[in-house]
Motif scaffolding. Structure first.
Motif, PDB file in Angstrom:
ATOM      1  N   ILE A  31       0.815  38.172  83.821  1.00 14.20           N
ATOM      2  CA  ILE A  31       1.073  38.021  82.394  1.00 14.20           C
ATOM      3  C   ILE A  31       1.988  36.810  82.167  1.00 14.20           C
ATOM      4  N   ASP A  32       2.029  36.403  80.904  1.00 16.79           N
ATOM      5  CA  ASP A  32       2.763  35.219  80.476  1.00 16.79           C
ATOM      6  C   ASP A  32       3.272  35.493  79.063  1.00 16.79           C
ATOM      7  N   TYR A  68      11.593  40.774  74.854  1.00 14.15           N
ATOM      8  CA  TYR A  68      10.801  40.137  75.908  1.00 14.15           C
ATOM      9  C   TYR A  68      11.319  40.505  77.290  1.00 14.15           C
ATOM     10  N   ILE A  69      12.630  40.624  77.429  1.00 12.50           N
ATOM     11  CA  ILE A  69      13.186  41.078  78.706  1.00 12.50           C
ATOM     12  C   ILE A  69      12.661  42.466  79.042  1.00 12.50           C
ATOM     13  N   HIS A  70      12.642  43.354  78.054  1.00 12.05           N
ATOM     14  CA  HIS A  70      12.126  44.707  78.276  1.00 12.05           C
ATOM     15  C   HIS A  70      10.658  44.668  78.682  1.00 12.05           C
ATOM     16  N   LEU A  71       9.859  43.832  78.020  1.00  6.37           N
ATOM     17  CA  LEU A  71       8.431  43.769  78.324  1.00  6.37           C
ATOM     18  C   LEU A  71       8.182  43.216  79.720  1.00  6.37           C
ATOM     19  N   TYR A  72       8.964  42.216  80.113  1.00 11.57           N
ATOM     20  CA  TYR A  72       8.803  41.685  81.468  1.00 11.57           C
ATOM     21  C   TYR A  72       9.258  42.698  82.515  1.00 11.57           C
ATOM     22  N   SER A  73      10.331  43.411  82.231  1.00 13.00           N
ATOM     23  CA  SER A  73      10.780  44.452  83.144  1.00 13.00           C
ATOM     24  C   SER A  73       9.707  45.540  83.271  1.00 13.00           C
ATOM     25  N   TYR A  74       9.110  45.882  82.152  1.00 13.41           N
ATOM     26  CA  TYR A  74       8.025  46.865  82.140  1.00 13.41           C
ATOM     27  C   TYR A  74       6.842  46.362  82.965  1.00 13.41           C
ATOM     28  N   ALA A  75       6.513  45.086  82.799  1.00 17.65           N
ATOM     29  CA  ALA A  75       5.404  44.503  83.554  1.00 17.65           C
ATOM     30  C   ALA A  75       5.668  44.552  85.052  1.00 17.65           C
ATOM     31  N   ARG A  76       6.885  44.228  85.458  1.00 17.65           N
ATOM     32  CA  ARG A  76       7.197  44.268  86.889  1.00 17.65           C
ATOM     33  C   ARG A  76       7.123  45.699  87.417  1.00 17.65           C
ATOM     34  N   SER A  77       7.512  46.681  86.590  1.00 17.91           N
ATOM     35  CA  SER A  77       7.440  48.084  87.014  1.00 17.91           C
ATOM     36  C   SER A  77       5.995  48.536  87.200  1.00 17.91           C
ATOM     37  N   LEU A  78       5.052  47.852  86.529  1.00 19.51           N
ATOM     38  CA  LEU A  78       3.630  48.166  86.662  1.00 19.51           C
ATOM     39  C   LEU A  78       2.972  47.379  87.793  1.00 19.51           C
ATOM     40  N   GLY A  79       3.772  46.603  88.500  1.00 18.52           N
ATOM     41  CA  GLY A  79       3.243  45.833  89.624  1.00 18.52           C
ATOM     42  C   GLY A  79       2.559  44.549  89.239  1.00 18.52           C
ATOM     43  N   LEU A  80       2.848  44.030  88.046  1.00 13.86           N
ATOM     44  CA  LEU A  80       2.187  42.816  87.576  1.00 13.86           C
ATOM     45  C   LEU A  80       2.920  41.562  88.043  1.00 13.86           C
ATOM     46  N   ASN A  81       2.148  40.524  88.329  1.00 14.37           N
ATOM     47  CA  ASN A  81       2.717  39.204  88.566  1.00 14.37           C
ATOM     48  C   ASN A  81       3.142  38.611  87.229  1.00 14.37           C
ATOM     49  N   THR A  82       4.185  37.786  87.264  1.00 15.61           N
ATOM     50  CA  THR A  82       4.731  37.279  86.011  1.00 15.61           C
ATOM     51  C   THR A  82       4.976  35.778  86.056  1.00 15.61           C
ATOM     52  N   THR A  83       4.632  35.129  84.965  1.00 18.86           N
ATOM     53  CA  THR A  83       5.037  33.761  84.698  1.00 18.86           C
ATOM     54  C   THR A  83       5.404  33.713  83.224  1.00 18.86           C
TER      55      THR A  83
END
Length: 343
Positions: free
Chosen positions: A166-167, A182-197
């Motif tokens: 996700i981006d 946005y910090i919460h959403l990125y933290s949520y994404a990492r908890s789901l095992g998603l790669n992030t940029t």
């Protein structure tokens, strides 16, 4: 034969001017009508803008016509060009699926339709005649409400066969008031095992160190070596990679000269921070990835050894490249198997 990886290409900005013009002429002549001829359209579509926000308005022109019905048309031409003219072996396409759904629908209906868009893009990108490893990065957007951005994160987690990360897009100068969100959403994404940029540190208005810990790669990030080089050791320790898109900064008015990128590359190499050279919006710029390489070399921004290091970094940081080797090495193994013999 050199084969390349492209980590930062927007689906909306990937349509080259000629393809978009022909589509308008054949299917939506009202969009071509303001221009007397193709050259006038190309000039409008590719000329530099004064600011990043003004530049991003061009994306809306393409988003309106990239629907579930038309996306295969555009993606076929995108993949053909990437294979024939750019020698791409790997391509990550990023976009906001919500903005490809019909805008007359309710927000909930549009959220429900996003999965269809992801599937259409995923299937259309898989072509036997143009064998490129592809995956999608789904973009949250600064113009969209929290509920939609959260749904984009969840969709990315649900459709991992097609999606590799996700981006966040929409201009990095617009994040400040919603930064906690946005910090919460990125933290949520990492908890789901998603790669992030994430589009960050592209402009002087987009410097948010609070978001850096949640990113595996940084979309652009050029203001870190330019204005905040003290952060580079942290990036090196965390193994973060900058996705640098040279032509973009001249098109958006972010930099006055490509020579300013020499500081970016020099400081990153000195600090041990990887850079992947990318195109961002190859259609809007009317350039292709090998041109970005050549331009940096011609202007003495980098040398050939640094270019090779950036090309290797692109494969190393590619979210969906599952091989330890670059594709050239795999081809060498096939062409010269005797080199693999032991004893």
């Amino acid at each position: 034969m050199a084969l390349y990886a492209e980590l930062h290409r927007h689906l909306g900005g990937s349509v080259v001017p000629r393809v978009l013009w022909r589509y308008f002429q054949r299917n939506q002549p009202d969009l071509a009508q303001p221009f007397d001829h193709y050259e006038a359209f190309e000039d409008f579509y590719t000329r530099p803008r004064n600011t990043l926000d003004e530049y991003l308005e061009l994306h809306t022109l393409v988003e309106k016509v990239q629907t579930d019905e038309t996306l295969p048309y555009f993606i076929y031409r995108l993949m053909r060009g990437a294979y024939v003219f750019e020698n791409l072996a790997y391509l990550e396409l990023r976009y906001t699926p919500y903005l490809r759904t019909p805008d007359h629908l309710s927000q909930l209906e549009r959220i429900d339709r996003m999965a269809d868009i992801v599937e259409v893009v995923g299937k259309a990108s898989q072509m036997i005649e143009y064998p490129i490893v592809t995956s999608q990065i789904l973009c949250m957007h600064s113009r969209l409400p929290y509920e939609v951005n959260k749904a984009i994160v969840e969709l990315a987690a649900q459709m991992k066969p097609y999606v590799c990360g996700i981006d966040i897009a929409g201009g990095d100068g617009h994040y400040r008031e919603r930064l906690d969100e946005y910090i919460h959403l990125y933290s949520y994404a990492r908890s789901l095992g998603l790669n992030t940029t994430g589009h960050l540190y592209e402009t002087t208005a987009g410097c948010y160190p609070e978001l850096l810990p949640y990113l595996m790669r940084i979309g652009h990030g050029i203001q870190i070596p330019l204005l905040h080089p003290e952060l580079l050791p942290q990036l090196a320790r965390q193994g973060q990679c900058l996705e640098v898109c040279p032509t973009t900064y001249l098109k958006t008015g972010t930099l006055e000269s490509i020579q300013q990128l020499k500081v970016v590359f020099d400081r990153c190499f000195e600090a041990g921070v990887d850079i992947a050279i990318c195109t961002d919006n190859a259609g809007l710029h009317n350039v292709r990835l090998p041109f970005e390489y050549e331009n940096l070399l011609t202007h003495d921004i980098i040398g050939f050894e640094q270019l090779q290091a950036c090309q290797e970094a692109a494969f190393r940081h590619a979210f969906a490249w599952k091989h330890e080797q670059r594709p050239e090495s795999i081809l060498n193994d096939i062409l010269r198997p005797e080199l693999n013999l032991v004893g």
